[in-house]
Write a protein that holds these residues in place. Structure first.
Motif, short mmCIF file in Angstrom:
data_model
loop_
_atom_site.label_atom_id
_atom_site.label_comp_id
_atom_site.label_asym_id
_atom_site.label_seq_id
_atom_site.Cartn_x
_atom_site.Cartn_y
_atom_site.Cartn_z
N PRO A 29 0.51 -1.28 -0.05
CA PRO A 29 -0.19 -0.09 -0.15
C PRO A 29 0.92 1.25 0.01
CG PRO A 29 0.15 -0.71 2.35
CD PRO A 29 1.09 -2.03 1.30
N THR A 30 0.53 2.21 -0.68
CA THR A 30 1.24 3.42 -0.76
C THR A 30 0.04 4.63 -0.34
OG1 THR A 30 1.18 4.46 -2.85
CG2 THR A 30 2.54 2.79 -2.45
N TYR A 34 -1.98 1.22 -4.65
CA TYR A 34 -1.23 0.29 -4.34
C TYR A 34 -0.07 0.00 -5.23
CZ TYR A 34 -3.72 -1.68 -0.28
OH TYR A 34 -4.14 -1.89 1.16
N GLY A 35 1.09 -0.31 -5.06
CA GLY A 35 2.16 -0.60 -5.82
C GLY A 35 2.67 -2.00 -6.10
N LEU A 36 3.18 -2.47 -7.23
CA LEU A 36 3.71 -3.86 -7.21
C LEU A 36 5.20 -3.69 -7.05
CD1 LEU A 36 3.25 -6.78 -7.58
CD2 LEU A 36 3.16 -6.37 -10.16
N SER A 150 -6.27 1.55 -11.62
CA SER A 150 -5.22 1.22 -10.58
C SER A 150 -6.03 0.71 -9.47
CB SER A 150 -4.44 2.69 -10.37
OG SER A 150 -3.90 2.81 -11.48
N PRO A 151 -5.39 0.02 -8.55
CA PRO A 151 -5.97 -0.49 -7.21
C PRO A 151 -5.65 0.50 -6.13
CG PRO A 151 -3.91 -1.46 -7.47
CD PRO A 151 -3.98 -0.49 -8.66
N HIS A 156 -8.61 -5.13 -4.64
CA HIS A 156 -8.53 -4.97 -6.17
C HIS A 156 -7.35 -5.49 -6.53
CE1 HIS A 156 -10.55 -0.67 -5.38
NE2 HIS A 156 -11.38 -1.60 -5.29
N VAL A 157 -6.06 -5.48 -5.73
CA VAL A 157 -4.93 -6.02 -6.08
C VAL A 157 -5.03 -7.60 -6.20
CG1 VAL A 157 -2.52 -6.63 -5.54
CG2 VAL A 157 -3.58 -4.21 -4.75
#
Ligand code: AMP
Ligand code: MG
Length: 341
Positions: A29-30, A34-36, A150-151, A156-157
């Motif tokens: 999470p950011t 959310y980042g991958l 985007s999530p 969502h992710v």
């Protein structure tokens, strides 16, 4: 591969840090979305991001740090331009990405072969803790399948990445809700490449004149070179046909309520809901741009889960914090806008 959902406990942050250092992917999470994430210094690990997302290899990634000094410590840039210092002092940690001349340690997979690199110092405590635990900078695009919204929540992710990555850290809903503002300080006059949580007006108050890349507000012409490769791709689109309506409040309501098509819905402001006679997907109060940014991707995903065929969206403002919402929605709508006089 089994995908495990982790709570951000001390042990799980350690586990994630180790996995990242060893070349695995972790969704984190950011404060934006959310980042991958992958170890940004490991080209093989970074390639896994492109595979999991189905992202074109020519779309570069943002490198995330958890302390300003890591830029030099990890050789991420050749030089830190003066304006980057000014921006960092004012807006870091936070939802701002600054593009600088690329340093020798950054693999080509991250920069997509460009001579520049995008750097961000996020404010989310979990993102910071994971970077610090990994003890390496993290390349991290949004943790969605390429092309779709985007999530902004762990579910969502999970929807997009289940079976493709080992870990997702659940940190609840993202606060900003749209991706970071992207600015390049490589040219003498910096250029805004993507609007986000930090506005054009805020940037100009610190470093003076900032140009706005044409691709932020307008559709790119055939063959036009993208200053930011990500801007040339179709993005954020729901499965339903989304069309934006630029009009007064009353005209918008009247247009939709008299529409004869089947399975029509409205992507509207909260104030519109009670006046509409079709299914409404409100994305925030009319004058609350931060709320609109926070909700927009979640609402676009909700539309995807419904059986709606055509969605008429209220066209957001283009000023201040609304510019980021406009930039996302105009892409989600494939630049289709109806103006009602
Ligand atoms: P995402 O990682 O999905 O948030 O997207 C990152 C955005 O930053 C994309 O629009 C990229 O094209 C852009 N970007 C990343 N690195 C650079 C760079 N070196 N020059 C220009 N744009 C970049
Ligand atoms: Mg993205």
């Amino acid at each position: 591969m089994e995908t495990r959902l982790l709570l951000p406990t001390k042990e799980n942050i350690e586990l994630s840090g180790n996995a990242l250092r060893n070349g695995e992917l972790v969704a984190v999470p950011t404060e934006t979305v959310y980042g991958l994430a992958a170890n940004a210094l490991n080209g093989t690990a970074v390639r896994k991001i492109f595979t999991a997302k189905g992202r074109p290899m020519d779309n570069p990634l943002i490198v995330h740090i958890s302390d300003f000094s890591q830029i030099e410590r990890f050789n991420l840039v050749r030089e830190i331009p003066e304006k980057a210092y000014l921006l960092a002092e004012k807006f870091w940690p936070g939802p701002l990405t600054v593009i600088m001349p690329k340093g020798s340690a950054v693999p080509n997979e991250v920069s997509a072969g460009l001579d520049t690199v995008a750097i961000r110092y996020p404010s989310h405590p979990v993102t910071q803790a994971v970077i610090t635990a990994a003890d390496c900078p993290l390349a991290a695009p949004s943790a969605n399948t390429s092309g779709i919204p985007s999530p902004t929540a762990a579910r969502h992710v999970m929807h997009d990445m289940n079976g493709k990555i080992p870990y997702i850290i659940d940190g609840g809903m993202c606060e900003v809700g749209v991706e970071s503002t992207v600015i390049t300080v490589v040219p003498d006059v910096p250029i805004l490449l993507r609007p986000g949580g930090i506005t054009l007006e805020q940037l100009e108050s610190v470093i003076g004149k900032v140009e706005v890349s044409e691709a932020v507000l307008y559709k790119m012409k055939e063959g036009q070179k993208a200053e930011s490769p990500g801007m040339k791709y179709k993005h954020y689109a729901p499965k339903a046909n989304l069309i934006l309506i630029k009009s007064s409040d009353d005209k918008y309501i009247e247009y939709i309520n008299s529409c004869k098509k089947e399975n029509v819905a409205a992507l509207c402001y909260n104030e519109d809901v009670e006046k509409l006679n079709v299914k409404a997907f409100p994305y925030g109060n009319k004058n609350d741009y931060a709320q609109q940014a926070n909700r927009i991707f979640d609402v676009l995903r909700e539309i995807d889960e419904s059986d709606v065929k055509t969605v008429y969206g209220r066209c957001p403002d283009t000023k201040g914090a609304a510019m980021a919402v406009y930039n996302r929605l105009i892409r989600a709508a494939g630049f289709e806008v109806i103006e009602l006089a």
